[in-house]
Design an enzyme around this catalytic site. Structure first.
Site, PDB file in Angstrom:
ATOM      1  N   ARG A  53       0.888  -1.175   0.000  1.00 40.58           N
ATOM      2  CA  ARG A  53       0.000   0.000   0.000  1.00 40.58           C
ATOM      3  C   ARG A  53       0.915   1.211   0.000  1.00 40.58           C
ATOM      4  O   ARG A  53       1.830   1.314   0.812  1.00 40.58           O
ATOM      5  CB  ARG A  53      -0.868  -0.026   1.255  1.00 40.58           C
ATOM      6  CG  ARG A  53      -1.721   1.203   1.489  1.00 40.58           C
ATOM      7  CD  ARG A  53      -2.923   1.186   0.554  1.00 40.58           C
ATOM      8  NE  ARG A  53      -4.058   1.938   1.012  1.00 40.58           N
ATOM      9  CZ  ARG A  53      -4.116   3.246   1.151  1.00 40.58           C
ATOM     10  NH1 ARG A  53      -3.072   3.985   0.904  1.00 40.58           N
ATOM     11  NH2 ARG A  53      -5.212   3.835   1.540  1.00 40.58           N
ATOM     12  N   GLU A  61     -11.527   4.361  -4.678  1.00 40.81           N
ATOM     13  CA  GLU A  61     -11.801   2.932  -4.774  1.00 40.81           C
ATOM     14  C   GLU A  61     -12.149   2.578  -6.218  1.00 40.81           C
ATOM     15  O   GLU A  61     -12.550   3.433  -7.001  1.00 40.81           O
ATOM     16  CB  GLU A  61     -12.962   2.559  -3.844  1.00 40.81           C
ATOM     17  CG  GLU A  61     -12.675   2.816  -2.377  1.00 40.81           C
ATOM     18  CD  GLU A  61     -11.523   1.995  -1.843  1.00 40.81           C
ATOM     19  OE1 GLU A  61     -11.396   0.806  -2.203  1.00 40.81           O
ATOM     20  OE2 GLU A  61     -10.721   2.550  -1.057  1.00 40.81           O
ATOM     21  N   ARG A  95      -0.702  -5.448   4.870  1.00 38.01           N
ATOM     22  CA  ARG A  95       0.009  -4.949   3.698  1.00 38.01           C
ATOM     23  C   ARG A  95       1.216  -4.132   4.136  1.00 38.01           C
ATOM     24  O   ARG A  95       1.167  -3.422   5.140  1.00 38.01           O
ATOM     25  CB  ARG A  95      -0.904  -4.059   2.845  1.00 38.01           C
ATOM     26  CG  ARG A  95      -2.107  -4.755   2.288  1.00 38.01           C
ATOM     27  CD  ARG A  95      -3.010  -3.815   1.546  1.00 38.01           C
ATOM     28  NE  ARG A  95      -3.556  -2.807   2.457  1.00 38.01           N
ATOM     29  CZ  ARG A  95      -4.509  -1.943   2.136  1.00 38.01           C
ATOM     30  NH1 ARG A  95      -5.015  -1.937   0.916  1.00 38.01           N
ATOM     31  NH2 ARG A  95      -4.963  -1.078   3.010  1.00 38.01           N
TER      32      ARG A  95
END
Length: 162
Positions: A53, A61, A95
């Site tokens: 990320r 999104e 992540r």
């Protein structure tokens, strides 16, 4: 006017490593094939796929206005190239959070903000004023998502605010 996308970056190399981008997931997340630093000769360290990320930004999104464009931009910008990873931590989903620099010495988070494809994510990077400044340039020039009359921040979109 500051031309942020022309800036090159020189982060502290301590803990950094090279990786190859394997797959872009959305406008701020992708997978890399990497062999993170570890004791022993490089041949002993197995490569693994890591989900990354990008530090300091939040892109729309995939199902949000601007999301497909941000994903397309990141895919075209990074492709399957080698990058330098500067780990910053991990998020609640496991992540890796990292600053990523391309082989052209460009910070990917800065590029996404500068081109209007992401917001400066103050919740996780309040001190990243370089990203803030890049977003301000994009807003002023009405680039990408800033060309919309009232773009909705991804963190609000995820809460169902439309």
């Amino acid at each position: 006017m500051v031309l942020l996308s022309q800036q090159t970056v020189n982060y502290n190399p301590s803990g950094s490593y090279s990786a190859r981008v394997e797959r872009v997931i959305d406008g701020d997340t992708f997978e890399i094939a990497a062999a993170p630093p570890a004791p022993g000769p490089p041949s002993v360290v197995a490569q693994q796929l890591l989900k990354v990320r990008l530090f300091g930004i939040d892109a729309p999104e995939r199902n949000q206005p601007g999301g497909p464009q941000a994903t397309k931009f990141l895919t075209q910008w990074m492709g399957k190239q080698n990058v330098t990873v500067y780990p910053m931590g991990t998020d609640m989903y496991g992540r890796l959070i990292a600053r990523i620099v391309t082989d052209r010495s460009k910070d990917v988070s800065l590029e996404l903000a500068f081109t209007g494809n992401a917001w400066w994510y103050t919740a996780t990077a309040p001190g990243a004023t370089d990203i803030r400044d890049a977003e301000l340039v994009a807003r002023g020039e009405k680039k990408a998502l800033w060309s919309a009359s009232a773009p909705i921040e991804p963190w609000r979109w995820r809460q169902g605010i439309r």
